[in-house]
Write a protein that holds these residues in place. Structure first.
Motif, mmCIF file in Angstrom:
data_model
loop_
_atom_site.group_PDB
_atom_site.id
_atom_site.type_symbol
_atom_site.label_atom_id
_atom_site.label_comp_id
_atom_site.label_asym_id
_atom_site.label_seq_id
_atom_site.Cartn_x
_atom_site.Cartn_y
_atom_site.Cartn_z
ATOM 1 N N SER A 88 31.504 -6.418 17.146
ATOM 2 C CA SER A 88 32.618 -6.104 18.045
ATOM 3 C C SER A 88 32.203 -4.980 18.984
ATOM 4 N N PHE A 89 32.875 -4.933 20.146
ATOM 5 C CA PHE A 89 32.540 -3.971 21.186
ATOM 6 C C PHE A 89 33.823 -3.361 21.750
ATOM 7 N N PRO A 90 33.754 -2.103 22.204
ATOM 8 C CA PRO A 90 34.957 -1.451 22.761
ATOM 9 C C PRO A 90 35.421 -2.087 24.071
ATOM 10 N N GLU A 91 34.460 -2.665 24.822
ATOM 11 C CA GLU A 91 34.771 -3.306 26.100
ATOM 12 C C GLU A 91 34.235 -4.733 26.084
ATOM 13 N N PRO A 92 34.794 -5.623 26.907
ATOM 14 C CA PRO A 92 34.283 -7.000 26.938
ATOM 15 C C PRO A 92 32.812 -7.024 27.386
ATOM 16 N N LEU A 93 32.014 -7.882 26.761
ATOM 17 C CA LEU A 93 30.642 -8.057 27.222
ATOM 18 C C LEU A 93 30.648 -8.825 28.537
ATOM 19 N N LYS A 94 29.683 -8.521 29.385
ATOM 20 C CA LYS A 94 29.520 -9.224 30.657
ATOM 21 C C LYS A 94 28.108 -9.781 30.736
ATOM 22 N N ARG A 95 27.947 -10.869 31.456
ATOM 23 C CA ARG A 95 26.610 -11.387 31.720
ATOM 24 C C ARG A 95 25.819 -10.313 32.454
#
Length: 376
Positions: free
Chosen positions: A315-322
């Motif tokens: 899990s990550f605090p912010e959305p992952l981006k390409r």
């Protein structure tokens, strides 16, 4: 990590040197000799840092022995479960110590080795009969193990042929486990130790880990040497030399959804960090947590065609981006010594950096020729 290409193994000379200073402290306090286990780390561009502190390397056959001889330029200790007629000649040529695994092998090759290098030290590996390694894949003392002579085998050996014993029974463990293994080893083989010059305690000692009991290790070695007329002691850690000294830097190539969010990376568990699948374990990532620890959950998948090329769920605090970069921790050990070119996937570049000198060295980039030259 934002200044390098991906995928790459980024290795810190500063951390390697910090680890080596801890190992050298053990050497100075005990008089023991510590070797680098090449099976865990064989990036010879980093040998100039390591060889300032350690006494040499341990190898697992002629190729590692030659690398140690040519690039580390200090003692080379070689052990293999068995040697071929060709391998034994090469091993003897490049080694200062050679360790056999059976009565047959030592009887067959003793004169061969001595004819090549008269002053080579010859030893045998023994099975201490005790191990606390929970995963059978990594347990050299499990029932039916192919490693090491038993006490009844040692009764048949001509002790004038050998100068030392080698045992190995640890895997990422603390000094208290060594104490118990050593106790079992002495019960089995203690009556012959005083007739020898050296004993090698093997690897798996996590000496540079924060919670490792260095004082207990030092006292254990000192007490052992006192019991056996100041006998020479060797240890051969691999992970401890480069623990926390490297990362694998990767880029998110795409994000797809199939019941869950899946990030596809330019790296691979199958090809670039094989112990993730073999051990198995889930590497830590800077800024990431366990599933649901942070708001955004992702499964991280590799770039190979293997359906199970999954690094793990995070899990990550912010959305992952390409295009985002992910940094996998503790990737100096057992990574590029074991990686593969399966699927023709490019191997990660090898990069050394020195924070103190603000220096980044691009050691090697891999490509088509590296894939092609492994084939025919």
């Amino acid at each position: 990590t934002d200044k390098v290409e991906t995928p790459c193994y980024l290795i810190s000379e500063d951390v390697i040197e910090r680890n080596c200073k801890i190992l050298d402290f053990v050497q100075k306090e005990t008089g023991a000799n510590i070797l680098l286990a090449l099976k865990a780390f064989a990036m010879w561009s980093a040998f100039p840092v390591i060889s300032k502190y350690l006494k040499g390397v341990c190898a697992s056959g002629p190729i590692e022995a030659r690398l140690g001889y040519e690039e580390f330029k200090k003692e080379v200790h070689t052990f293999a479960p068995a040697y071929s007629d060709f391998d034994i000649v090469e091993v003897a040529k490049y080694s200062d110590f050679i360790i056999f695994n059976s009565l047959y092998q030592i009887n067959k090759y003793y004169s061969v080795v001595k004819s090549i290098k008269e002053n080579i030290k010859i030893g045998v590996r023994v099975n201490p009969g005790h191990s606390e390694v929970e995963i059978d894949l990594y347990n050299p003392c499990k029932p039916g193990s192919r490693f090491g002579l038993l006490p009844e085998d040692m009764e048949k050996i001509d002790l004038s042929l050998i100068t030392g014993l080698h045992f190995h029974a640890l895997c990422e463990q603390n000094a208290d486990v060594l104490v118990r293994v050593l106790n079992a080893f002495e019960k089995r083989f203690g009556k012959i130790i005083n007739k020898l010059e050296w004993v090698n305690f093997g690897g798996g000692h996590h000496i540079t880990r924060k919670d490792y009991d260095v004082k207990l290790l030092i006292n254990t070695i000192i007490d052992f040497k006192k019991r056996y007329n100041d006998i020479t002691v060797y240890l051969e850690p691999g992970e401890a030399v480069v623990l926390n000294a490297g990362v694998l830097v990767s880029t998110v190539l795409d994000i797809v959804k199939n019941e869950i969010e899946i990030a596809i990376l330019d790296t691979s568990a199958e090809t670039h960090m094989p112990d993730v699948l073999a051990m198995p374990y889930k590497p830590k990532i800077i800024g990431a947590g366990e599933p649901n620890e942070f708001r955004y959950n992702y499964r991280l998948g590799g770039i190979s065609c293997l359906a199970g090329d999954i690094i793990g769920d995070y899990s990550f605090p912010e959305p992952l981006k390409r295009g985002d970069r992910l940094v996998f921790l503790d990737m100096a050990l057992y990574s590029f010594v074991k990686n593969t070119t399966f699927n023709g996937i490019k191997l990660p570049s090898l990069i050394l950096f020195n924070k103190e000198m603000n220096d980044i060295k691009f050691i090697k980039r891999f490509g088509y020729e590296d894939y092609k030259n492994r084939l025919s």
